[in-house]
Design a protein around this motif. Structure first.
Motif, PDB file in Angstrom:
ATOM      1  N   PRO A 258       0.800  -1.216   0.000  1.00  0.00           N
ATOM      2  CA  PRO A 258       0.000   0.000   0.000  1.00  0.00           C
ATOM      3  C   PRO A 258       0.836   1.270   0.000  1.00  0.00           C
ATOM      4  O   PRO A 258       1.900   1.334   0.597  1.00  0.00           O
ATOM      5  CB  PRO A 258      -0.816  -0.112   1.299  1.00  0.00           C
ATOM      6  CG  PRO A 258      -0.066  -1.085   2.133  1.00  0.00           C
ATOM      7  CD  PRO A 258       0.585  -2.037   1.194  1.00  0.00           C
ATOM      8  N   LYS A 259       0.364   2.290  -0.710  1.00  0.00           N
ATOM      9  CA  LYS A 259       1.065   3.563  -0.790  1.00  0.00           C
ATOM     10  C   LYS A 259       0.721   4.412   0.424  1.00  0.00           C
ATOM     11  O   LYS A 259      -0.227   4.171   1.154  1.00  0.00           O
ATOM     12  CB  LYS A 259       0.662   4.283  -2.078  1.00  0.00           C
ATOM     13  CG  LYS A 259       0.780   3.421  -3.324  1.00  0.00           C
ATOM     14  CD  LYS A 259       2.195   2.955  -3.559  1.00  0.00           C
ATOM     15  CE  LYS A 259       2.327   2.251  -4.908  1.00  0.00           C
ATOM     16  NZ  LYS A 259       1.567   1.018  -5.014  1.00  0.00           N
TER      17      LYS A 259
ATOM     18  N   MET B 122      -6.089   5.528   2.718  1.00  0.00           N
ATOM     19  CA  MET B 122      -6.850   5.882   3.896  1.00  0.00           C
ATOM     20  C   MET B 122      -7.184   4.662   4.731  1.00  0.00           C
ATOM     21  O   MET B 122      -7.146   3.530   4.273  1.00  0.00           O
ATOM     22  CB  MET B 122      -8.155   6.560   3.487  1.00  0.00           C
ATOM     23  CG  MET B 122      -9.051   5.701   2.604  1.00  0.00           C
ATOM     24  SD  MET B 122     -10.659   6.432   2.288  1.00  0.00           S
ATOM     25  CE  MET B 122     -11.450   6.172   3.863  1.00  0.00           C
ATOM     26  N   SER B 123      -7.509   4.898   5.988  1.00  0.00           N
ATOM     27  CA  SER B 123      -8.035   3.845   6.830  1.00  0.00           C
ATOM     28  C   SER B 123      -9.404   3.428   6.284  1.00  0.00           C
ATOM     29  O   SER B 123     -10.174   4.262   5.818  1.00  0.00           O
ATOM     30  CB  SER B 123      -8.174   4.348   8.261  1.00  0.00           C
ATOM     31  OG  SER B 123      -8.751   3.365   9.071  1.00  0.00           O
TER      32      SER B 123
ATOM     33  N   LEU C 133       0.030  -5.814   9.164  1.00  0.00           N
ATOM     34  CA  LEU C 133      -0.591  -4.947  10.162  1.00  0.00           C
ATOM     35  C   LEU C 133      -1.570  -3.994   9.493  1.00  0.00           C
ATOM     36  O   LEU C 133      -2.642  -3.698  10.034  1.00  0.00           O
ATOM     37  CB  LEU C 133       0.487  -4.155  10.910  1.00  0.00           C
ATOM     38  CG  LEU C 133      -0.024  -3.155  11.957  1.00  0.00           C
ATOM     39  CD1 LEU C 133      -0.847  -3.856  13.038  1.00  0.00           C
ATOM     40  CD2 LEU C 133       1.133  -2.386  12.569  1.00  0.00           C
ATOM     41  N   LYS C 134      -1.234  -3.506   8.315  1.00  0.00           N
ATOM     42  CA  LYS C 134      -2.117  -2.606   7.564  1.00  0.00           C
ATOM     43  C   LYS C 134      -3.454  -3.278   7.265  1.00  0.00           C
ATOM     44  O   LYS C 134      -4.524  -2.690   7.448  1.00  0.00           O
ATOM     45  CB  LYS C 134      -1.417  -2.186   6.270  1.00  0.00           C
ATOM     46  CG  LYS C 134      -2.295  -1.426   5.283  1.00  0.00           C
ATOM     47  CD  LYS C 134      -2.746  -0.087   5.807  1.00  0.00           C
ATOM     48  CE  LYS C 134      -3.529   0.666   4.736  1.00  0.00           C
ATOM     49  NZ  LYS C 134      -4.171   1.877   5.273  1.00  0.00           N
TER      50      LYS C 134
ATOM     51  N   TRP D 294      -9.189  -3.949   8.141  1.00  0.00           N
ATOM     52  CA  TRP D 294     -10.286  -4.886   8.395  1.00  0.00           C
ATOM     53  C   TRP D 294     -11.063  -4.481   9.648  1.00  0.00           C
ATOM     54  O   TRP D 294     -12.287  -4.418   9.648  1.00  0.00           O
ATOM     55  CB  TRP D 294      -9.719  -6.289   8.548  1.00  0.00           C
ATOM     56  CG  TRP D 294     -10.690  -7.329   9.031  1.00  0.00           C
ATOM     57  CD1 TRP D 294     -10.810  -7.819  10.297  1.00  0.00           C
ATOM     58  CD2 TRP D 294     -11.683  -8.008   8.249  1.00  0.00           C
ATOM     59  NE1 TRP D 294     -11.799  -8.763  10.374  1.00  0.00           N
ATOM     60  CE2 TRP D 294     -12.356  -8.906   9.122  1.00  0.00           C
ATOM     61  CE3 TRP D 294     -12.070  -7.962   6.913  1.00  0.00           C
ATOM     62  CZ2 TRP D 294     -13.394  -9.734   8.692  1.00  0.00           C
ATOM     63  CZ3 TRP D 294     -13.098  -8.782   6.485  1.00  0.00           C
ATOM     64  CH2 TRP D 294     -13.750  -9.650   7.368  1.00  0.00           C
ATOM     65  N   ARG D 295     -10.343  -4.197  10.714  1.00  0.00           N
ATOM     66  CA  ARG D 295     -10.980  -3.812  11.979  1.00  0.00           C
ATOM     67  C   ARG D 295     -11.768  -2.509  11.821  1.00  0.00           C
ATOM     68  O   ARG D 295     -12.905  -2.399  12.276  1.00  0.00           O
ATOM     69  CB  ARG D 295      -9.901  -3.661  13.058  1.00  0.00           C
ATOM     70  CG  ARG D 295     -10.427  -3.293  14.445  1.00  0.00           C
ATOM     71  CD  ARG D 295      -9.299  -3.304  15.451  1.00  0.00           C
ATOM     72  NE  ARG D 295      -8.760  -4.639  15.607  1.00  0.00           N
ATOM     73  CZ  ARG D 295      -9.235  -5.526  16.487  1.00  0.00           C
ATOM     74  NH1 ARG D 295     -10.229  -5.199  17.281  1.00  0.00           N
ATOM     75  NH2 ARG D 295      -8.692  -6.723  16.583  1.00  0.00           N
ATOM     76  N   GLN D 296     -11.187  -1.536  11.146  1.00  0.00           N
ATOM     77  CA  GLN D 296     -11.862  -0.249  10.972  1.00  0.00           C
ATOM     78  C   GLN D 296     -13.094  -0.353  10.086  1.00  0.00           C
ATOM     79  O   GLN D 296     -14.117   0.272  10.333  1.00  0.00           O
ATOM     80  CB  GLN D 296     -10.892   0.787  10.394  1.00  0.00           C
ATOM     81  CG  GLN D 296      -9.947   1.361  11.425  1.00  0.00           C
ATOM     82  CD  GLN D 296     -10.715   1.933  12.604  1.00  0.00           C
ATOM     83  OE1 GLN D 296     -10.757   1.319  13.663  1.00  0.00           O
ATOM     84  NE2 GLN D 296     -11.328   3.085  12.445  1.00  0.00           N
ATOM     85  N   PHE D 297     -12.990  -1.151   9.040  1.00  0.00           N
ATOM     86  CA  PHE D 297     -14.106  -1.325   8.113  1.00  0.00           C
ATOM     87  C   PHE D 297     -15.310  -1.915   8.840  1.00  0.00           C
ATOM     88  O   PHE D 297     -16.444  -1.424   8.707  1.00  0.00           O
ATOM     89  CB  PHE D 297     -13.669  -2.232   6.959  1.00  0.00           C
ATOM     90  CG  PHE D 297     -14.646  -2.312   5.814  1.00  0.00           C
ATOM     91  CD1 PHE D 297     -14.651  -1.348   4.822  1.00  0.00           C
ATOM     92  CD2 PHE D 297     -15.537  -3.368   5.720  1.00  0.00           C
ATOM     93  CE1 PHE D 297     -15.540  -1.428   3.751  1.00  0.00           C
ATOM     94  CE2 PHE D 297     -16.427  -3.455   4.653  1.00  0.00           C
ATOM     95  CZ  PHE D 297     -16.429  -2.478   3.677  1.00  0.00           C
TER      96      PHE D 297
END
Length: 256
Positions: free
Chosen positions: A37-38, A42-43, A221-222, A227-230
């Protein structure tokens, strides 16, 4: 369609949680990996589209059932208003299924105000609890753009008495990507897709992309944070740590 009458509902969803953009400078792409990921990514907070709510229905989740071991509930992975947008003719659905000795599940997709059965099937559940998926096969009728469909999913604990069969339902609508989004999606790799879908309010493809990343990059970790935020952004806090299980395909398409 007798099993639809077993509808039960749970009205507890947590408030959406929105984090600020997360710097990922530590994840700057290496030469060996063009899919890292760049830094602008965003989260993965899902932003629901501004539209009317679907009609009232059975409920997003059920009470505890004697089908399951423990007090966990059958839970659909859908937004809190129970309407998920898709770009696909044959989309993928996701549910969390707790530990159970029951092996049979049913899925039903209805159109035209529940008057038409578009697709109906049964399939075998995995041996372990977790998040399962089911993709409508290409042989089934395609979803029409701009049309809303009502789906039901139930665990068949008792074929004679459906009152103990946990059942969840929701709505899905196929939409069409506007030109800027379609161009961005055409150029994006798997790492970028979740952010694009989340920003556009496209639930089913956003979730599908994150599940694919979760399976292919289990140590990232990203991916874990996104996943958790979504899920937390739509109130699915209780299942963020549940594993994704390789399942399911239709065992038998039932006649309409």
């Amino acid at each position: 369609m007798k099993w639809i009458q077993a509808c039960l509902c749970l009205a507890a969803f947590s408030l959406p949680i929105c984090w600020n953009f997360i710097p990922v400078s530590a994840l700057t792409p290496h030469k060996q990996d063009d899919h890292t990921p760049k830094t602008w990514q965003m989260s993965q907070v899902f932003k629901p589209p501004k539209r009317g709510k679907p009609p009232a229905s059975a409920g997003g989740s059920t009470r505890s059932s004697s089908c399951f071991k423990g007090n966990k509930r059958l839970t659909p992975l859908i937004p809190s208003d129970k309407l998920g947008l898709t770009l696909a003719k044959h989309p993928t659905f996701f549910w969390y299924v707790p530990s159970t000795s029951v092996k049979t599940a049913k899925f039903l997709l209805l159109a035209d105000g529940d008057r038409e059965v578009l697709y109906e099937t049964v399939f075998t559940l995995p041996n372990e609890p977790g998040i399962i998926s089911f993709k409508i096969p290409n042989s089934a009728p395609a979803l029409a753009i701009g049309k809303t469909y009502h789906w039901y999913f139930t665990i068949v604990c008792n074929a004679e008495d459906t009152s103990d069969n946990p059942l969840v339902d929701g709505w899905i609508e196929r939409t069409q990507a506007e030109l800027p989004l379609s161009q961005a999606l055409a150029k994006a790799d798997l790492w970028k897709l979740p952010a694009l879908y989340a920003e556009a309010g496209i639930w089913h493809e956003g979730l599908t992309a994150l599940v694919q990343l979760r399976r292919t990059e289990p140590r990232s970790l990203k991916v874990k944070m996104d996943w958790r935020q979504f899920l937390k952004s739509v109130g699915l806090n209780a299942i963020v740590s549940e594993p994704s299980i390789d399942c399911c395909t239709a065992d038998n398409s039932l006649p309409k």
